[in-house]
Scaffold this motif. Sequence first.
Motif, short mmCIF file in Angstrom:
data_model
loop_
_atom_site.label_atom_id
_atom_site.label_comp_id
_atom_site.label_asym_id
_atom_site.label_seq_id
_atom_site.Cartn_x
_atom_site.Cartn_y
_atom_site.Cartn_z
N SER A 32 0.84 -1.19 0.00
CA SER A 32 0.00 0.00 0.00
C SER A 32 0.88 1.25 0.00
CB SER A 32 -0.92 0.02 1.22
OG SER A 32 -0.16 0.25 2.40
N ARG A 33 0.33 2.37 -0.41
CA ARG A 33 1.09 3.62 -0.43
C ARG A 33 1.62 3.95 0.96
NH1 ARG A 33 0.74 8.97 0.68
NH2 ARG A 33 1.75 10.42 -0.74
N GLU A 34 0.79 3.79 1.99
CA GLU A 34 1.19 4.09 3.36
C GLU A 34 2.33 3.19 3.83
OE1 GLU A 34 -2.02 3.61 2.49
OE2 GLU A 34 -2.89 5.60 2.76
N PHE A 52 3.17 3.12 16.87
CA PHE A 52 2.62 4.22 16.09
C PHE A 52 1.29 3.83 15.47
CE2 PHE A 52 7.22 4.71 16.07
CZ PHE A 52 7.35 6.01 16.51
N ASP A 53 0.42 4.81 15.30
CA ASP A 53 -0.91 4.58 14.76
C ASP A 53 -1.03 5.17 13.36
OD1 ASP A 53 -4.25 5.75 15.69
OD2 ASP A 53 -3.63 4.18 14.32
N GLN A 67 -1.05 -0.10 10.99
CA GLN A 67 -1.86 0.56 9.98
C GLN A 67 -3.19 -0.15 9.86
OE1 GLN A 67 0.60 0.69 6.43
NE2 GLN A 67 1.83 2.35 7.26
N GLY A 68 -4.28 0.63 9.95
CA GLY A 68 -5.62 0.08 9.77
C GLY A 68 -6.18 -0.65 10.96
N ALA A 89 -2.82 9.15 5.13
CA ALA A 89 -3.33 10.48 4.78
C ALA A 89 -4.27 11.03 5.85
CB ALA A 89 -4.05 10.43 3.44
N GLN A 90 -4.88 10.17 6.65
CA GLN A 90 -5.80 10.59 7.69
C GLN A 90 -5.11 10.89 9.02
OE1 GLN A 90 -5.48 7.62 6.39
NE2 GLN A 90 -5.16 6.20 8.07
N HIS A 91 -3.81 10.59 9.14
CA HIS A 91 -3.09 10.87 10.37
C HIS A 91 -2.97 12.39 10.54
CE1 HIS A 91 0.31 11.02 13.22
NE2 HIS A 91 -0.24 9.90 13.68
N TRP A 92 -3.05 12.87 11.78
CA TRP A 92 -3.04 14.30 12.03
C TRP A 92 -1.80 14.99 11.46
CZ3 TRP A 92 0.92 16.56 14.69
CH2 TRP A 92 1.72 15.73 15.48
#
Length: 158
Positions: free
Chosen positions: A49-51, A118-119, A99-100, A124-127
């Motif tokens: 995935s991109r992330e 880490f979360d 992730q996810g 893209a949705q991470h602050w």
Amino acid sequence: MDIALQPFGRPLAPAALLARAEALAARQPALAGALKGKNIGLVSAAADSREARLFSAAAAGLGAKVAHVRAALSESSPAPAVAETARLLGRLYDAIECQGMSEALLQLIRREAGIPVFDGIAGAQHWSAALTASLDPALPEERRRMLLIQAQLLEAAI
């Protein structure tokens, strides 16, 4: 912007993260081995995935080795199994990027792993993704995002 939490619950202000990312941009070659010898587990359903690719590249850019761990835990996993898995991950890795995962599952893993967890910091949705626009616009967007991920990794003192 609200103050976000570090992997061990220490406050991390967005301004501090931006300052660290800007310092990284200026001294990048000197920090290429900052995480040399560190092993990071990337717990994700998909390694391509991109992330996942972005996180792996950011960590490797600091000298860390990243191992993809297929996500097998879910909300329906028994708490003792999640705790045992988290403790095992804590023995194998210096940090974990999840992730996810749901917040409840992530909190249980954080409580048991004993290492920075880490979360989805590459998501893209991470602050921290919102801070990308605050960095030097002359840098490519992906490079700015990587700097913010690297700043978070270094801030956690892995």
